[in-house]
Structures are given as C-alpha cells and as structure tokens.
Design a protein around this motif. Structure first.
Motif, PDB file in Angstrom:
ATOM      1  N   ILE A   1       0.842  -1.205   0.000  1.00 47.48           N
ATOM      2  CA  ILE A   1       0.000   0.000   0.000  1.00 47.48           C
ATOM      3  C   ILE A   1       0.874   1.252   0.000  1.00 47.48           C
ATOM      4  CG2 ILE A   1      -1.676   1.352   1.336  1.00 47.48           C
ATOM      5  CD1 ILE A   1      -2.868  -1.342   2.262  1.00 47.48           C
ATOM      6  N   MET A   2       1.959   1.213   0.735  1.00 53.51           N
ATOM      7  CA  MET A   2       2.880   2.347   0.763  1.00 53.51           C
ATOM      8  C   MET A   2       3.483   2.597  -0.616  1.00 53.51           C
ATOM      9  SD  MET A   2       4.705   1.439   4.399  1.00 53.51           S
ATOM     10  CE  MET A   2       6.206   2.310   3.989  1.00 53.51           C
ATOM     11  N   ILE A   3       4.004   1.547  -1.228  1.00 57.16           N
ATOM     12  CA  ILE A   3       4.642   1.701  -2.540  1.00 57.16           C
ATOM     13  C   ILE A   3       3.624   2.156  -3.582  1.00 57.16           C
ATOM     14  CG2 ILE A   3       5.867   0.523  -4.409  1.00 57.16           C
ATOM     15  CD1 ILE A   3       7.012  -1.382  -2.292  1.00 57.16           C
ATOM     16  N   GLY A   4       2.488   1.460  -3.615  1.00 53.93           N
ATOM     17  CA  GLY A   4       1.458   1.811  -4.586  1.00 53.93           C
ATOM     18  C   GLY A   4       0.874   3.189  -4.357  1.00 53.93           C
ATOM     19  N   GLY A   5       0.734   3.577  -3.103  1.00 51.14           N
ATOM     20  CA  GLY A   5       0.156   4.878  -2.784  1.00 51.14           C
ATOM     21  C   GLY A   5       1.082   6.035  -3.076  1.00 51.14           C
ATOM     22  N   TYR A   6       2.357   5.876  -2.758  1.00 52.08           N
ATOM     23  CA  TYR A   6       3.313   6.956  -3.009  1.00 52.08           C
ATOM     24  C   TYR A   6       3.556   7.163  -4.505  1.00 52.08           C
ATOM     25  CZ  TYR A   6       4.483   7.297   1.952  1.00 52.08           C
ATOM     26  OH  TYR A   6       4.420   7.509   3.321  1.00 52.08           O
ATOM     27  N   CYS A   7       3.227   6.163  -5.308  1.00 50.63           N
ATOM     28  CA  CYS A   7       3.409   6.281  -6.761  1.00 50.63           C
ATOM     29  C   CYS A   7       2.253   7.022  -7.426  1.00 50.63           C
ATOM     30  CB  CYS A   7       3.533   4.888  -7.390  1.00 50.63           C
ATOM     31  SG  CYS A   7       5.086   4.062  -7.023  1.00 50.63           S
ATOM     32  N   LYS A   8       1.194   7.270  -6.710  1.00 51.19           N
ATOM     33  CA  LYS A   8       0.016   7.934  -7.266  1.00 51.19           C
ATOM     34  C   LYS A   8      -0.376   9.062  -6.338  1.00 51.19           C
ATOM     35  CE  LYS A   8      -3.412   8.249 -10.238  1.00 51.19           C
ATOM     36  NZ  LYS A   8      -3.189   8.623 -11.642  1.00 51.19           N
ATOM     37  N   LYS A   9      -0.302  10.287  -6.812  1.00 45.66           N
ATOM     38  CA  LYS A   9      -0.465  11.469  -5.969  1.00 45.66           C
ATOM     39  C   LYS A   9      -1.750  11.447  -5.160  1.00 45.66           C
ATOM     40  CE  LYS A   9      -0.381  16.521  -6.123  1.00 45.66           C
ATOM     41  NZ  LYS A   9      -0.250  17.723  -6.979  1.00 45.66           N
ATOM     42  N   ARG A  10      -2.855  11.027  -5.752  1.00 40.17           N
ATOM     43  CA  ARG A  10      -4.135  11.110  -5.046  1.00 40.17           C
ATOM     44  C   ARG A  10      -4.259  10.096  -3.912  1.00 40.17           C
ATOM     45  NH1 ARG A  10      -9.221   9.742  -8.631  1.00 40.17           N
ATOM     46  NH2 ARG A  10     -10.160   9.972  -6.563  1.00 40.17           N
ATOM     47  N   PHE A  11      -3.315   9.128  -3.856  1.00 36.52           N
ATOM     48  CA  PHE A  11      -3.368   8.119  -2.797  1.00 36.52           C
ATOM     49  C   PHE A  11      -2.201   8.217  -1.822  1.00 36.52           C
ATOM     50  CE2 PHE A  11      -5.621   6.022  -6.399  1.00 36.52           C
ATOM     51  CZ  PHE A  11      -6.891   6.071  -5.837  1.00 36.52           C
ATOM     52  N   VAL A  12      -1.488   9.339  -1.883  1.00 34.16           N
ATOM     53  CA  VAL A  12      -0.361   9.533  -0.974  1.00 34.16           C
ATOM     54  C   VAL A  12      -0.824   9.516   0.482  1.00 34.16           C
ATOM     55  CG1 VAL A  12       1.336  11.213  -0.157  1.00 34.16           C
ATOM     56  CG2 VAL A  12       1.127  10.759  -2.601  1.00 34.16           C
ATOM     57  N   SER A  13      -1.986  10.097   0.762  1.00 29.09           N
ATOM     58  CA  SER A  13      -2.472  10.137   2.145  1.00 29.09           C
ATOM     59  C   SER A  13      -2.718   8.728   2.684  1.00 29.09           C
ATOM     60  CB  SER A  13      -3.755  10.971   2.240  1.00 29.09           C
ATOM     61  OG  SER A  13      -4.799  10.409   1.466  1.00 29.09           O
ATOM     62  N   LEU A  14      -3.203   7.828   1.826  1.00 28.17           N
ATOM     63  CA  LEU A  14      -3.418   6.441   2.253  1.00 28.17           C
ATOM     64  C   LEU A  14      -2.075   5.769   2.515  1.00 28.17           C
ATOM     65  CD1 LEU A  14      -5.421   4.167   2.777  1.00 28.17           C
ATOM     66  CD2 LEU A  14      -5.245   3.529   0.358  1.00 28.17           C
ATOM     67  N   ALA A  15      -1.091   6.073   1.665  1.00 31.90           N
ATOM     68  CA  ALA A  15       0.252   5.525   1.862  1.00 31.90           C
ATOM     69  C   ALA A  15       0.844   6.035   3.173  1.00 31.90           C
ATOM     70  CB  ALA A  15       1.152   5.910   0.690  1.00 31.90           C
TER      71      ALA A  15
ATOM     72  N   THR B   1      -9.567   3.243   8.973  1.00 35.25           N
ATOM     73  CA  THR B   1      -9.141   4.214   7.963  1.00 35.25           C
ATOM     74  C   THR B   1      -9.623   3.817   6.581  1.00 35.25           C
ATOM     75  OG1 THR B   1      -7.156   4.809   9.228  1.00 35.25           O
ATOM     76  CG2 THR B   1      -7.148   5.314   6.874  1.00 35.25           C
ATOM     77  N   LEU B   2      -9.484   2.542   6.233  1.00 35.93           N
ATOM     78  CA  LEU B   2      -9.963   2.071   4.937  1.00 35.93           C
ATOM     79  C   LEU B   2     -11.474   2.259   4.818  1.00 35.93           C
ATOM     80  CD1 LEU B   2      -7.935  -1.251   4.430  1.00 35.93           C
ATOM     81  CD2 LEU B   2      -7.689   0.891   3.155  1.00 35.93           C
ATOM     82  N   GLY B   3     -12.187   2.006   5.917  1.00 34.02           N
ATOM     83  CA  GLY B   3     -13.630   2.192   5.894  1.00 34.02           C
ATOM     84  C   GLY B   3     -14.015   3.644   5.674  1.00 34.02           C
ATOM     85  N   ILE B   4     -13.282   4.553   6.299  1.00 34.79           N
ATOM     86  CA  ILE B   4     -13.550   5.980   6.127  1.00 34.79           C
ATOM     87  C   ILE B   4     -13.245   6.404   4.690  1.00 34.79           C
ATOM     88  CG2 ILE B   4     -12.805   8.297   6.798  1.00 34.79           C
ATOM     89  CD1 ILE B   4     -12.331   7.146   9.625  1.00 34.79           C
ATOM     90  N   TYR B   5     -12.142   5.909   4.140  1.00 33.29           N
ATOM     91  CA  TYR B   5     -11.808   6.220   2.747  1.00 33.29           C
ATOM     92  C   TYR B   5     -12.902   5.727   1.809  1.00 33.29           C
ATOM     93  CZ  TYR B   5      -7.085   8.145   3.025  1.00 33.29           C
ATOM     94  OH  TYR B   5      -6.008   8.969   3.234  1.00 33.29           O
TER      95      TYR B   5
END
Length: 219
Positions: free
Chosen positions: A144-158, A201-205
């Motif tokens: 999740i960290m790697i995938g999230g940091y690679c996509k700007k809109r998911f950086v907060s999840l990362a 957190t995933l549920g809130i997202y």
C-alpha cells in the motif's frame, strides 16, 4: 456535483464500528478481570479461555468481527479493477489478514490468561495463526505504501499505512526490549492502533469515495 453515495460507501462506516467495538473490549473488559494491569498484560489475556473477563469481552467485541469483515469485503468490491496493482494487492492482503486473524484467534484463543500455555490451542495460536497474520500485515502495508506513493491522489493512504507499519514495529520492538511492566502498552500499539486503526481508515476512505480512483491503472 457530488456523487450519490451507494450502500457500499455507507457500509464503509462499519470499519469505524469494528474499531469502536474492539476498543471498547480492550478498555472495559479489564473491569471484569480483578487484578488485571493493562500496562503489563497482553490484550489476548482478556479473551483467554479461563479469563474472568471472557463473557464481557465477547459482549463488547461482538460487532468487531462481522462489522470488520463486511467493511473489508465492501472495500475489496469497490477497488476491483481500480487504483493500481500494488495498492489493490496490498488491500486484498489486508483483507485476507483480517479473515485469518478473526477466524484463527477466534477458534484458538489462549487456554490460560497470563501465560503462553502448552496446550494444542496455545501452540496453534502462537505458531500457526500468528506468523501468517504478521507476514500478511507487513506485506499489505508495504504494498500500500509503494502503490500509494506512486500515485499522488493516494499519498495520504500511503502515509496512513506508513504510520500503521511504524506503530506495529514500535509495538513489536517495545514488547521485546521494554521492561515487563510496560509490555501491554507496546502490545496495544500493534493490535489496536495499527491493525484496527488502519481498518477503520480504509472504511472511512470508502465512505468518502476516495478508494475508487481511475480504472485499470497500472504502475
């Protein structure tokens, strides 16, 4: 214009319900366990087969498993064919971890509170269920960290996954090196704040419709 929330989005709030149910059990079940010191004792002691707090634990944590399972399944449905491969795989692994944890620890609780025990269920609890749960958890956070940091809109999840992983590591190190009177504090970093906090957190997202993204994104 804001999109209308579907039932799937609303069911994301069950992640918060799951966290609240588990937190209530962790906080209030000790009231039914005379002499229990939450700073030095493990959470699993509260749900051990011989624990005086077992009945209250089951009552307070009654919504934890079912609410968490429904939330994670809805998250998996919502992200199907969306996000990027690493993010999807990380979230899927987190869902698998939740199922393995809920079923495994539910079927094989510690037989005795306060000790590891040597019965079959204690061995399964410690050496069959725990290792895959830990491995799945670490793998899911890293992906999740790697995938999230690679996509700007998911950086907060990362970032949330990073915080959860750091807390998990702090908890693991703390339980190993800290004085025994503080064991319980560090153990709660892992199972309450890290794992169940990230589920919420995933549920809130999901509820906020921030997990869907664009379709068929590859990394």
């Amino acid at each position: 214009m804001e999109s209308k929330k579907t039932l799937i989005h609303w069911l994301g709030l069950l992640g918060v319900v799951s966290f609240g149910s588990y937190a209530a059990a962790v906080v209030f079940a000790p009231l039914a366990y005379p002499g229990y010191d939450w700073m030095s004792r493990a959470v699993s002691d509260l749900s051990a087969a011989n624990a005086p707090s077992l009945a209250l634990w089951h009552q307070l944590s009654g919504l934890y498993g079912i609410a968490g399972a429904v939330c994670m399944m809805m998250v998996c449905v919502a992200i199907r064919g969306k996000l990027n491969k690493l993010l999807r795989l990380g979230i899927y692994l987190f869902a698998v971890m939740f199922w393995v944890s809920s079923i495994g620890f539910g079927m094989f609780p510690l037989s005795e509170s306060g000790t590891g025990g040597t019965r079959f269920q204690d061995i399964v609890h410690a050496y069959v269920v725990t290792p895959p749960v830990v491995i799945l958890l670490i793998a899911s956070f890293v992906l999740i960290m790697i995938g999230g940091y690679c996509k700007k809109r998911f950086v907060s999840l990362a970032v949330c996954a990073t915080i959860a992983l750091v807390l998990m590591v702090i908890g693991a190190i703390g339980t190993g090196v800290a004085p025994s009177e503080y064991f319980g504090i560090f153990q709660r970093f892992s199972n309450l704040i890290s794992v169940n906090g990230f589920l919420a957190t995933l549920g809130i997202y999901l509820f906020l419709e921030k997990l869907e993204g664009d379709k068929n994104i590859t990394i």
